[in-house]
Design a protein around this motif. Structure first.
Motif, PDB file in Angstrom:
ATOM      1  N   UNK A  55     -43.680 -55.089  -9.330  1.00  0.00           N
ATOM      2  CA  UNK A  55     -42.472 -55.502 -10.040  1.00  0.00           C
ATOM      3  C   UNK A  55     -42.820 -56.016 -11.434  1.00  0.00           C
ATOM      4  N   UNK A  56     -41.899 -55.808 -12.364  1.00  0.00           N
ATOM      5  CA  UNK A  56     -42.118 -56.224 -13.742  1.00  0.00           C
ATOM      6  C   UNK A  56     -41.871 -57.716 -13.916  1.00  0.00           C
ATOM      7  N   UNK A  57     -42.423 -58.234 -15.001  1.00  0.00           N
ATOM      8  CA  UNK A  57     -42.180 -59.602 -15.451  1.00  0.00           C
ATOM      9  C   UNK A  57     -41.476 -59.537 -16.798  1.00  0.00           C
ATOM     10  N   UNK A  58     -40.464 -60.376 -16.981  1.00  0.00           N
ATOM     11  CA  UNK A  58     -39.775 -60.475 -18.264  1.00  0.00           C
ATOM     12  C   UNK A  58     -40.272 -61.718 -18.991  1.00  0.00           C
ATOM     13  N   UNK A  77     -47.250 -55.896 -15.204  1.00  0.00           N
ATOM     14  CA  UNK A  77     -46.371 -55.053 -16.023  1.00  0.00           C
ATOM     15  C   UNK A  77     -45.287 -55.933 -16.642  1.00  0.00           C
ATOM     16  N   UNK A  78     -45.411 -56.158 -17.951  1.00  0.00           N
ATOM     17  CA  UNK A  78     -44.586 -57.156 -18.622  1.00  0.00           C
ATOM     18  C   UNK A  78     -43.830 -56.532 -19.788  1.00  0.00           C
ATOM     19  N   UNK A  79     -42.570 -56.943 -19.946  1.00  0.00           N
ATOM     20  CA  UNK A  79     -41.795 -56.559 -21.131  1.00  0.00           C
ATOM     21  C   UNK A  79     -41.213 -57.822 -21.755  1.00  0.00           C
ATOM     22  N   UNK A 116     -40.378 -59.343 -10.603  1.00  0.00           N
ATOM     23  CA  UNK A 116     -41.362 -60.134  -9.878  1.00  0.00           C
ATOM     24  C   UNK A 116     -41.598 -61.485 -10.514  1.00  0.00           C
ATOM     25  N   UNK A 117     -41.278 -61.605 -11.794  1.00  0.00           N
ATOM     26  CA  UNK A 117     -41.501 -62.872 -12.483  1.00  0.00           C
ATOM     27  C   UNK A 117     -40.682 -62.980 -13.745  1.00  0.00           C
ATOM     28  N   UNK A 118     -40.444 -64.207 -14.152  1.00  0.00           N
ATOM     29  CA  UNK A 118     -39.785 -64.527 -15.411  1.00  0.00           C
ATOM     30  C   UNK A 118     -40.626 -65.589 -16.100  1.00  0.00           C
ATOM     31  N   UNK A 119     -40.969 -65.350 -17.355  1.00  0.00           N
ATOM     32  CA  UNK A 119     -41.702 -66.321 -18.147  1.00  0.00           C
ATOM     33  C   UNK A 119     -40.809 -66.845 -19.258  1.00  0.00           C
ATOM     34  N   UNK A 120     -40.771 -68.159 -19.388  1.00  0.00           N
ATOM     35  CA  UNK A 120     -40.070 -68.806 -20.498  1.00  0.00           C
ATOM     36  C   UNK A 120     -41.075 -69.702 -21.199  1.00  0.00           C
ATOM     37  N   UNK A 121     -41.750 -69.137 -22.212  1.00  0.00           N
ATOM     38  CA  UNK A 121     -42.830 -69.850 -22.897  1.00  0.00           C
ATOM     39  C   UNK A 121     -42.244 -70.597 -24.095  1.00  0.00           C
ATOM     40  N   UNK A 122     -41.768 -71.816 -23.831  1.00  0.00           N
ATOM     41  CA  UNK A 122     -41.129 -72.657 -24.843  1.00  0.00           C
ATOM     42  C   UNK A 122     -39.840 -72.048 -25.399  1.00  0.00           C
ATOM     43  N   UNK A 123     -39.253 -71.127 -24.689  1.00  0.00           N
ATOM     44  CA  UNK A 123     -38.041 -70.478 -25.193  1.00  0.00           C
ATOM     45  C   UNK A 123     -36.763 -71.204 -24.819  1.00  0.00           C
ATOM     46  N   UNK A 124     -36.854 -72.247 -23.970  1.00  0.00           N
ATOM     47  CA  UNK A 124     -35.665 -73.038 -23.664  1.00  0.00           C
ATOM     48  C   UNK A 124     -35.586 -74.310 -24.503  1.00  0.00           C
ATOM     49  N   UNK A 142     -32.036 -62.460 -11.727  1.00  0.00           N
ATOM     50  CA  UNK A 142     -32.822 -61.251 -11.958  1.00  0.00           C
ATOM     51  C   UNK A 142     -34.105 -61.215 -11.131  1.00  0.00           C
ATOM     52  N   UNK A 143     -34.517 -62.359 -10.569  1.00  0.00           N
ATOM     53  CA  UNK A 143     -35.739 -62.386  -9.769  1.00  0.00           C
ATOM     54  C   UNK A 143     -35.497 -61.815  -8.376  1.00  0.00           C
ATOM     55  N   UNK A 144     -36.462 -61.054  -7.897  1.00  0.00           N
ATOM     56  CA  UNK A 144     -36.447 -60.621  -6.505  1.00  0.00           C
ATOM     57  C   UNK A 144     -36.754 -61.821  -5.612  1.00  0.00           C
ATOM     58  N   UNK A 145     -36.325 -61.794  -4.362  1.00  0.00           N
ATOM     59  CA  UNK A 145     -36.726 -62.853  -3.425  1.00  0.00           C
ATOM     60  C   UNK A 145     -38.254 -62.980  -3.409  1.00  0.00           C
ATOM     61  N   UNK A 146     -38.746 -64.206  -3.521  1.00  0.00           N
ATOM     62  CA  UNK A 146     -40.177 -64.427  -3.589  1.00  0.00           C
ATOM     63  C   UNK A 146     -40.744 -64.332  -4.986  1.00  0.00           C
ATOM     64  N   UNK A 147     -39.909 -63.997  -5.985  1.00  0.00           N
ATOM     65  CA  UNK A 147     -40.375 -63.908  -7.365  1.00  0.00           C
ATOM     66  C   UNK A 147     -40.594 -65.283  -7.976  1.00  0.00           C
ATOM     67  N   UNK A 148     -41.329 -65.314  -9.084  1.00  0.00           N
ATOM     68  CA  UNK A 148     -41.761 -66.570  -9.695  1.00  0.00           C
ATOM     69  C   UNK A 148     -41.213 -66.728 -11.113  1.00  0.00           C
ATOM     70  N   UNK A 149     -40.954 -67.973 -11.463  1.00  0.00           N
ATOM     71  CA  UNK A 149     -40.606 -68.335 -12.833  1.00  0.00           C
ATOM     72  C   UNK A 149     -41.627 -69.346 -13.332  1.00  0.00           C
ATOM     73  N   UNK A 150     -42.109 -69.146 -14.561  1.00  0.00           N
ATOM     74  CA  UNK A 150     -42.983 -70.116 -15.205  1.00  0.00           C
ATOM     75  C   UNK A 150     -42.301 -70.564 -16.488  1.00  0.00           C
ATOM     76  N   UNK A 151     -42.053 -71.858 -16.592  1.00  0.00           N
ATOM     77  CA  UNK A 151     -41.343 -72.432 -17.730  1.00  0.00           C
ATOM     78  C   UNK A 151     -42.260 -73.414 -18.443  1.00  0.00           C
TER      79      UNK A 151
END
Length: 217
Positions: A55-58, A77-79, A116-124, A142-151
């Motif tokens: 799964x991709x990461x945004x 796999x990141x966009x 599979x993941x969402x990254x928010x690198x100081x974007x909030x 947008x996350x699948x069950x079991x997906x991760x977010x890093x803030x």
């Protein structure tokens, strides 16, 4: 959806600074070993999630794409998505093999439950804490069950006004938020805390910095 004046100001500010921001920060991930360790852990969690390895990461608020490229190099796999067309243009020129899109993390052009993941690198950090619940709800959508977010965010409790940055006039507020509050807001969106890192400021940083990893049930 009608765009708020705050989002309009953030976009205009980052459009103005995009070229100099990218020039000053460069293409290498200059963050310290603790930050890189959290990114590596995030990438490993995403790769290891059952059914989620492909799964991709945004990378939301990707700017010129440095962290997007770093995650890609870690085998994820990141966009990238950014509010600023000028930032996206810089990212596309710098990393032509990666995907970058103009968009808002308040209304992502992504189907439900596919990432599979969402990254928010100081974007909030330009979002008032009171306005974060719908942002984190969008992460969860947008996350699948079991997906991760890093803030990643500034771990304070004050608002700093920026009217000049990277050699240009800007119209930005930077909000510090206590880690417990971010954890509670993520939990309210269905994203349970897995780990957090809080470190002292380094170099140009004005306050403690925090990285919080959460997982969708």
């Amino acid at each position: 959806m009608t765009e708020t004046s705050r989002l309009t100001a953030v976009r205009a500010s980052y459009d103005a600074v995009a070229a100099d921001y990218a020039r000053l920060l460069g293409t290498a991930l200059a963050e310290g070993p603790l930050d890189r360790a959290m990114l590596a852990a995030f990438a490993e969690y995403v790769r290891g999630e059952e059914g989620g390895g492909g799964r991709a990461v945004a990378d939301l608020g990707c700017g010129p794409g440095r962290v997007t490229a770093h995650l890609d190099a870690l085998g994820v796999r990141t966009f990238g998505v950014d509010l600023s067309p000028a930032m996206v243009a810089v990212a596309r020129r710098t990393y032509p093999g990666l995907r970058f899109e103009v968009g808002s993390m308040t209304a992502l052009d992504v189907a439900d439950g596919v990432l599979g993941g969402v990254l928010s690198w100081y974007s909030t950090v330009h979002t008032p804490p009171s306005e974060l619940p719908p942002v984190f709800a969008e992460f969860a959508r947008v996350l699948a069950p079991g997906g991760y977010a890093l803030v990643a965010f500034e771990a304070g409790d004050e608002r700093i006004r920026l009217e000049h940055a990277y050699g240009h006039p800007v119209d930005l507020d930077v909000y510090g938020t206590p880690p417990d509050r971010i954890a509670a807001l993520l939990a309210g969106a269905g994203l349970a805390e897995v780990a957090r890192l809080v470190r002292e400021p380094d170099g140009y940083e004005r306050s403690a910095q925090a990285l919080l990893l959460a997982r969708k049930a």
